[in-house]
Design a protein around this motif. Sequence first.
Motif, PDB file in Angstrom:
ATOM      1  N   PRO A  50       0.835  -1.216   0.000  1.00  7.33           N
ATOM      2  CA  PRO A  50       0.000   0.000   0.000  1.00  7.33           C
ATOM      3  C   PRO A  50       0.866   1.260   0.000  1.00  7.33           C
ATOM      4  O   PRO A  50       2.089   1.194   0.181  1.00  7.33           O
ATOM      5  CB  PRO A  50      -0.756  -0.128   1.317  1.00  7.33           C
ATOM      6  N   ASP A  51       0.230   2.383  -0.210  1.00  5.70           N
ATOM      7  CA  ASP A  51       0.910   3.666  -0.050  1.00  5.70           C
ATOM      8  C   ASP A  51       0.992   4.032   1.423  1.00  5.70           C
ATOM      9  O   ASP A  51       1.965   4.654   1.872  1.00  5.70           O
ATOM     10  CB  ASP A  51       0.154   4.769  -0.797  1.00  5.70           C
ATOM     11  N   LEU A  52      -0.045   3.648   2.170  1.00  6.23           N
ATOM     12  CA  LEU A  52      -0.168   4.071   3.562  1.00  6.23           C
ATOM     13  C   LEU A  52      -0.829   2.975   4.387  1.00  6.23           C
ATOM     14  O   LEU A  52      -1.731   2.289   3.911  1.00  6.23           O
ATOM     15  CB  LEU A  52      -0.981   5.363   3.633  1.00  6.23           C
ATOM     16  N   ILE A  53      -0.367   2.826   5.609  1.00  5.30           N
ATOM     17  CA  ILE A  53      -0.986   1.887   6.554  1.00  5.30           C
ATOM     18  C   ILE A  53      -1.580   2.688   7.705  1.00  5.30           C
ATOM     19  O   ILE A  53      -0.902   3.513   8.329  1.00  5.30           O
ATOM     20  CB  ILE A  53       0.032   0.869   7.085  1.00  5.30           C
ATOM     21  N   VAL A 100       6.442   6.632  12.483  1.00  9.42           N
ATOM     22  CA  VAL A 100       5.133   7.047  11.969  1.00  9.42           C
ATOM     23  C   VAL A 100       5.207   8.489  11.484  1.00  9.42           C
ATOM     24  O   VAL A 100       5.981   9.296  11.999  1.00  9.42           O
ATOM     25  CB  VAL A 100       4.013   6.899  13.034  1.00  9.42           C
ATOM     26  N   LYS A 101       4.405   8.823  10.479  1.00 11.07           N
ATOM     27  CA  LYS A 101       4.388  10.165   9.905  1.00 11.07           C
ATOM     28  C   LYS A 101       3.202  10.990  10.399  1.00 11.07           C
ATOM     29  O   LYS A 101       3.096  12.168  10.082  1.00 11.07           O
ATOM     30  CB  LYS A 101       4.344  10.078   8.380  1.00 11.07           C
ATOM     31  N   GLY A 102       2.325  10.358  11.157  1.00 10.99           N
ATOM     32  CA  GLY A 102       1.177  11.077  11.685  1.00 10.99           C
ATOM     33  C   GLY A 102       0.554  10.316  12.827  1.00 10.99           C
ATOM     34  O   GLY A 102       0.768   9.105  12.985  1.00 10.99           O
ATOM     35  N   TYR A 103      -0.226  11.031  13.653  1.00 10.41           N
ATOM     36  CA  TYR A 103      -0.843  10.408  14.833  1.00 10.41           C
ATOM     37  C   TYR A 103      -2.175  11.100  15.084  1.00 10.41           C
ATOM     38  O   TYR A 103      -2.245  12.327  15.204  1.00 10.41           O
ATOM     39  CB  TYR A 103       0.086  10.592  16.029  1.00 10.41           C
ATOM     40  N   LEU A 104      -3.231  10.296  15.154  1.00 12.40           N
ATOM     41  CA  LEU A 104      -4.572  10.816  15.415  1.00 12.40           C
ATOM     42  C   LEU A 104      -5.227  10.020  16.537  1.00 12.40           C
ATOM     43  O   LEU A 104      -5.031   8.811  16.651  1.00 12.40           O
ATOM     44  CB  LEU A 104      -5.454  10.684  14.166  1.00 12.40           C
ATOM     45  N   ILE A 117      -4.439  11.704   5.915  1.00 12.52           N
ATOM     46  CA  ILE A 117      -4.081  10.745   4.865  1.00 12.52           C
ATOM     47  C   ILE A 117      -3.469  11.465   3.666  1.00 12.52           C
ATOM     48  O   ILE A 117      -2.431  11.056   3.138  1.00 12.52           O
ATOM     49  CB  ILE A 117      -5.323   9.937   4.433  1.00 12.52           C
ATOM     50  N   THR A 118      -4.113  12.548   3.248  1.00 18.10           N
ATOM     51  CA  THR A 118      -3.634  13.288   2.076  1.00 18.10           C
ATOM     52  C   THR A 118      -2.259  13.896   2.307  1.00 18.10           C
ATOM     53  O   THR A 118      -1.359  13.769   1.465  1.00 18.10           O
ATOM     54  CB  THR A 118      -4.631  14.408   1.710  1.00 18.10           C
ATOM     55  N   GLU A 119      -2.073  14.547   3.451  1.00 19.75           N
ATOM     56  CA  GLU A 119      -0.792  15.209   3.715  1.00 19.75           C
ATOM     57  C   GLU A 119       0.351  14.207   3.875  1.00 19.75           C
ATOM     58  O   GLU A 119       1.460  14.423   3.390  1.00 19.75           O
ATOM     59  CB  GLU A 119      -0.905  16.106   4.950  1.00 19.75           C
ATOM     60  N   ILE A 120       0.075  13.101   4.551  1.00 18.23           N
ATOM     61  CA  ILE A 120       1.115  12.088   4.735  1.00 18.23           C
ATOM     62  C   ILE A 120       1.456  11.437   3.404  1.00 18.23           C
ATOM     63  O   ILE A 120       2.625  11.177   3.096  1.00 18.23           O
ATOM     64  CB  ILE A 120       0.666  11.045   5.769  1.00 18.23           C
ATOM     65  N   TYR A 121       0.454  11.188   2.582  1.00 18.58           N
ATOM     66  CA  TYR A 121       0.688  10.616   1.247  1.00 18.58           C
ATOM     67  C   TYR A 121       1.577  11.546   0.420  1.00 18.58           C
ATOM     68  O   TYR A 121       2.407  11.088  -0.376  1.00 18.58           O
ATOM     69  CB  TYR A 121      -0.649  10.403   0.547  1.00 18.58           C
ATOM     70  N   GLU A 122       1.431  12.841   0.627  1.00 15.05           N
ATOM     71  CA  GLU A 122       2.215  13.834  -0.119  1.00 15.05           C
ATOM     72  C   GLU A 122       3.601  14.058   0.471  1.00 15.05           C
ATOM     73  O   GLU A 122       4.347  14.921   0.012  1.00 15.05           O
ATOM     74  CB  GLU A 122       1.457  15.161  -0.166  1.00 15.05           C
TER      75      GLU A 122
END
Length: 219
Positions: A50-53, A100-104, A117-122
């Motif tokens: 995948p692109d993102l998990i 990790v590139k993000g945390y929610l 999702i969009t910002e991390i994908y970019e």
Amino acid sequence: MNKIKIILVDDHHIVRDGIKSLLSENEKIEIIGEATSGYELFQLLNKQIPDLILLDISLPKMSGIEVAKVLSSNFKQIKILMLSMHISEDFIFNAVKAGVKGYLPKNTTRDELLSAITEIYEGKEFFSKSISDVILKSYVSKARLGLDISKNKLNNLTNREREILQYVAEGINNPDIAQMLSISIRTVETHKTSIMKKLDLKNTVDLVKFAIKNNITKL
């Protein structure tokens, strides 16, 4: 435009169904797999990447943080967004250290999840306001214990860069900063890149640490 391919990793079926429901109407996103554990995830990765998990921390046998460490070492092209009910300092910083590139938090909104999702994908990072608050409070206490202040590096920043550094550290996103300062989002991003370079910082967490240690922002 290619769809953002995502694998969901959470051991609760109802949580995965809820996430799929939130993302189902977005034509830019495709859920290509689901896993209830790290073991199941790695089995899936033998078949498709995948692109993102979207990863939970509380998983059977192998925690989400341990899974993130393995992913960061062996699947560097995959970006990781942690979605967890745990928002304490230790969990957040251990997740960041794991790559990790993000945390929610799990009570995040649909719009915030889509933005992350969009910002991390970019290639960017994304931390929700509540997560940023935890980071801020942690480093306020450490700053008060007498952590070193990097005055020489701080003096290299322009007034506008200091202003943007403060806003970023306070959890304000790029579009809002751009609107507040009447500049473009791209200009904000350019300033952030310059700030990171001048201060020798690697990520947003380091930026927040610097801002607190140097009294650039207050709670």
